[in-house]
Design a protein around this motif. Structure first.
Motif, PDB file in Angstrom:
ATOM      1  N   ALA A 164      32.292  41.479  51.383  1.00 41.15           N
ATOM      2  CA  ALA A 164      33.030  40.364  50.777  1.00 41.15           C
ATOM      3  C   ALA A 164      33.202  40.688  49.303  1.00 41.15           C
ATOM      4  O   ALA A 164      32.206  40.797  48.568  1.00 41.15           O
ATOM      5  N   LEU A 165      34.460  40.856  48.875  1.00 41.57           N
ATOM      6  CA  LEU A 165      34.748  41.181  47.471  1.00 41.57           C
ATOM      7  C   LEU A 165      35.037  39.903  46.704  1.00 41.57           C
ATOM      8  O   LEU A 165      35.723  39.010  47.218  1.00 41.57           O
ATOM      9  N   ALA A 166      34.511  39.850  45.486  1.00 42.46           N
ATOM     10  CA  ALA A 166      34.686  38.644  44.671  1.00 42.46           C
ATOM     11  C   ALA A 166      35.808  38.860  43.664  1.00 42.46           C
ATOM     12  O   ALA A 166      36.215  39.996  43.405  1.00 42.46           O
ATOM     13  N   VAL A 253      29.176  41.331  48.337  1.00 46.30           N
ATOM     14  CA  VAL A 253      28.106  41.020  49.295  1.00 46.30           C
ATOM     15  C   VAL A 253      28.379  41.807  50.576  1.00 46.30           C
ATOM     16  O   VAL A 253      29.514  41.862  51.059  1.00 46.30           O
ATOM     17  N   ALA A 254      27.311  42.455  51.082  1.00 46.68           N
ATOM     18  CA  ALA A 254      27.433  43.300  52.271  1.00 46.68           C
ATOM     19  C   ALA A 254      26.801  42.596  53.465  1.00 46.68           C
ATOM     20  O   ALA A 254      25.692  42.065  53.360  1.00 46.68           O
ATOM     21  N   PHE A 255      27.509  42.613  54.591  1.00 43.69           N
ATOM     22  CA  PHE A 255      26.987  42.067  55.846  1.00 43.69           C
ATOM     23  C   PHE A 255      26.847  43.215  56.835  1.00 43.69           C
ATOM     24  O   PHE A 255      27.814  43.948  57.076  1.00 43.69           O
ATOM     25  N   LEU A 256      25.662  43.354  57.390  1.00 46.50           N
ATOM     26  CA  LEU A 256      25.446  44.355  58.436  1.00 46.50           C
ATOM     27  C   LEU A 256      25.725  43.698  59.776  1.00 46.50           C
ATOM     28  O   LEU A 256      25.210  42.602  60.046  1.00 46.50           O
ATOM     29  N   GLY A 272      38.263  33.237  57.436  1.00 47.59           N
ATOM     30  CA  GLY A 272      38.476  31.818  57.738  1.00 47.59           C
ATOM     31  C   GLY A 272      37.642  30.892  56.856  1.00 47.59           C
ATOM     32  O   GLY A 272      38.036  29.753  56.618  1.00 47.59           O
ATOM     33  N   LEU A 273      36.507  31.366  56.383  1.00 49.14           N
ATOM     34  CA  LEU A 273      35.646  30.516  55.541  1.00 49.14           C
ATOM     35  C   LEU A 273      36.159  30.409  54.106  1.00 49.14           C
ATOM     36  O   LEU A 273      35.727  29.542  53.348  1.00 49.14           O
ATOM     37  N   ASP A 274      37.042  31.360  53.738  1.00 52.74           N
ATOM     38  CA  ASP A 274      37.672  31.303  52.415  1.00 52.74           C
ATOM     39  C   ASP A 274      36.643  31.281  51.272  1.00 52.74           C
ATOM     40  O   ASP A 274      36.759  30.484  50.345  1.00 52.74           O
ATOM     41  N   VAL A 275      35.646  32.160  51.353  1.00 51.92           N
ATOM     42  CA  VAL A 275      34.618  32.189  50.307  1.00 51.92           C
ATOM     43  C   VAL A 275      34.726  33.418  49.399  1.00 51.92           C
ATOM     44  O   VAL A 275      33.942  33.574  48.468  1.00 51.92           O
ATOM     45  N   CYS A 276      35.673  34.319  49.689  1.00 46.37           N
ATOM     46  CA  CYS A 276      35.762  35.534  48.870  1.00 46.37           C
ATOM     47  C   CYS A 276      37.224  35.934  48.690  1.00 46.37           C
ATOM     48  O   CYS A 276      38.105  35.436  49.379  1.00 46.37           O
ATOM     49  N   ARG A 277      37.451  36.867  47.731  1.00 49.73           N
ATOM     50  CA  ARG A 277      38.823  37.254  47.409  1.00 49.73           C
ATOM     51  C   ARG A 277      39.419  38.140  48.497  1.00 49.73           C
ATOM     52  O   ARG A 277      40.547  37.980  48.923  1.00 49.73           O
ATOM     53  N   SER A 278      38.631  39.165  48.919  1.00 48.35           N
ATOM     54  CA  SER A 278      39.127  40.003  49.996  1.00 48.35           C
ATOM     55  C   SER A 278      37.956  40.621  50.738  1.00 48.35           C
ATOM     56  O   SER A 278      36.805  40.501  50.321  1.00 48.35           O
ATOM     57  N   ILE A 279      38.285  41.267  51.844  1.00 43.15           N
ATOM     58  CA  ILE A 279      37.255  41.730  52.778  1.00 43.15           C
ATOM     59  C   ILE A 279      37.553  43.179  53.156  1.00 43.15           C
ATOM     60  O   ILE A 279      38.715  43.550  53.331  1.00 43.15           O
ATOM     61  N   ARG A 280      36.517  43.995  53.230  1.00 37.09           N
ATOM     62  CA  ARG A 280      36.666  45.387  53.685  1.00 37.09           C
ATOM     63  C   ARG A 280      35.659  45.640  54.792  1.00 37.09           C
ATOM     64  O   ARG A 280      34.561  45.096  54.766  1.00 37.09           O
ATOM     65  N   ARG A 281      36.050  46.528  55.707  1.00 30.02           N
ATOM     66  CA  ARG A 281      35.104  46.974  56.735  1.00 30.02           C
ATOM     67  C   ARG A 281      34.805  48.446  56.496  1.00 30.02           C
ATOM     68  O   ARG A 281      35.674  49.188  56.025  1.00 30.02           O
ATOM     69  N   ALA A 282      33.597  48.864  56.810  1.00 28.95           N
ATOM     70  CA  ALA A 282      33.247  50.274  56.602  1.00 28.95           C
ATOM     71  C   ALA A 282      32.057  50.621  57.476  1.00 28.95           C
ATOM     72  O   ALA A 282      31.387  49.732  58.013  1.00 28.95           O
ATOM     73  N   HIS A 283      31.800  51.943  57.606  1.00 29.42           N
ATOM     74  CA  HIS A 283      30.588  52.375  58.301  1.00 29.42           C
ATOM     75  C   HIS A 283      29.865  53.391  57.436  1.00 29.42           C
ATOM     76  O   HIS A 283      30.439  53.975  56.512  1.00 29.42           O
ATOM     77  N   GLY A 284      28.607  53.581  57.756  1.00 28.78           N
ATOM     78  CA  GLY A 284      27.821  54.561  57.016  1.00 28.78           C
ATOM     79  C   GLY A 284      26.683  55.043  57.893  1.00 28.78           C
ATOM     80  O   GLY A 284      26.396  54.434  58.922  1.00 28.78           O
ATOM     81  N   PRO A 285      26.008  56.124  57.553  1.00 28.27           N
ATOM     82  CA  PRO A 285      26.249  56.910  56.355  1.00 28.27           C
ATOM     83  C   PRO A 285      27.418  57.896  56.517  1.00 28.27           C
ATOM     84  O   PRO A 285      27.716  58.320  57.628  1.00 28.27           O
ATOM     85  N   VAL A 286      28.052  58.218  55.383  1.00 25.26           N
ATOM     86  CA  VAL A 286      29.100  59.243  55.332  1.00 25.26           C
ATOM     87  C   VAL A 286      28.716  60.256  54.246  1.00 25.26           C
ATOM     88  O   VAL A 286      27.797  60.009  53.452  1.00 25.26           O
TER      89      VAL A 286
END
Ligand code: C5P
Length: 297
Positions: A164-166, A253-256, A272-286
């Motif tokens: 979640a990006l602020a 903020v990171a959600f696992l 849908g909760l509208d609590v952050c500016r934008s959202i990214r998905r990612a996986h790790g480790p890379v």
């Protein structure tokens, strides 16, 4: 060069040292959000940034500092044009500036054929910032000292994240200063908490166990400076994340979550909760900073 962002799985902050830095026990994981850094020969040093606003293009840019530091260590002219294509959130606690510095070091080293050894490159990286050595390293690592002394962490499994990006960033120095203000004398003198739980979960390759032990001592200070983060963090529990953690000094903020599929449904529920500016998905480790093959997208 392609260079990843990081998330901190455990950020234990110990006493403040006489040089102003804090002793850390820091477990980093490199995740699949990338900056791309291109170095082309030029008469002078210049930098251009795409994909994000608010990144300085003067001497305060860490990639510029990296190019200068390498040129001076190698005794060459700092003739390079750096292009930074930003995919990592800026001032978000995901080490985007450090990533650019790491990539600039490697890219300029290749461009100029400096022939400096790995130890020199590692020392230059550490001098540029506490998170720069990790951006070179990638994977999962434990950082001690001020975060720059790395050892690889043995682990298994792929972990899936939603970020979640602020709006607006947070200054790392300001967050550490806020932590110092909040801490009692006894807290400030205590050694950095050991990351045993995180290391055990990684060894087992167990995302459920990892979710339970994610921890960041900087989180209360980040929340104090950015009270809106409380709602973002609360969203993790509401939406059933395996674990929720402020990344580095925030405000990201990171959600696992359990799987790649789950990250898609989680991200849309979070939107849908509208609590952050934008959202990214990612996986790790890379992997850490890498030269891209010429035919890569
Ligand atoms: O090393 P870096 O330049 O990324 O650190 C930025 C700021 O974060 C430092 O100036 C310091 O205030 C704080 N910091 C700290 N202890 C650390 C790392 C960073 O106090 N281990």
């Amino acid at each position: 060069m392609r260079v990843p962002a990081k998330v901190n799985l455990h950020l234990g902050v110990g006493p403040r040292r006489s040089d102003g830095y804090h002793e850390l026990a820091n477990v980093f994981q490199a995740v699949s959000l990338y900056d791309e850094v291109t170095a082309t020969r030029a008469d002078e040093l210049s930098v251009e940034v795409t994909g994000a606003d608010g990144v300085p293009v003067d001497e305060s840019n860490l990639a510029v500092q990296a190019a200068r530091a390498l040129a001076s260590a190698a005794g060459v002219e700092p003739g390079v044009h750096l292009r930074l294509a930003k995919g990592i959130p800026v001032a978000g606690g995901m080490a985007g500036g450090s990533a650019d510095a790491a990539a600039a070091l490697v890219a300029c080293d290749a461009l100029w054929g400096t022939g400096v050894d790995r130890a020199t490159l590692a020392a230059l990286a550490a001098a540029l910032g506490s998170d720069v050595p990790f951006a070179l390293h990638g994977g999962t690592a434990l950082g001690t000292g001020r975060g720059e002394l790395l050892s690889a962490v043995l682990g298994r499994g792929q972990y899936h994240w939603v970020f979640a990006l602020a709006d607006g960033g947070l200054s790392t120095a300001a967050v550490y200063a806020e932590l110092d203000r909040q801490r009692t004398e006894a807290m400030a003198a205590a050694p950095a908490g050991a990351p045993d739980g995180v290391l055990a979960a990684l060894r087992a390759g167990d995302p459920i166990a990892l979710g339970r032990v994610l921890a960041n001592d900087l989180a209360p200070a980040a929340v104090r400076l950015r009270p809106q983060l409380r709602r973002v963090i609360g969203a993790g529990q509401e939406l059933g994340a395996l674990g929720t953690v402020v990344s580095g000094s925030g405000p990201t903020v990171a959600f696992l979550v359990r799987s790649a599929a789950m990250s898609i449904s989680f991200a849309s529920a979070l939107a849908g909760l509208d609590v952050c500016r934008s959202i990214r998905r990612a996986h790790g480790p890379v992997a850490g900073a890498r030269i891209l093959p010429p035919d890569s997208p």
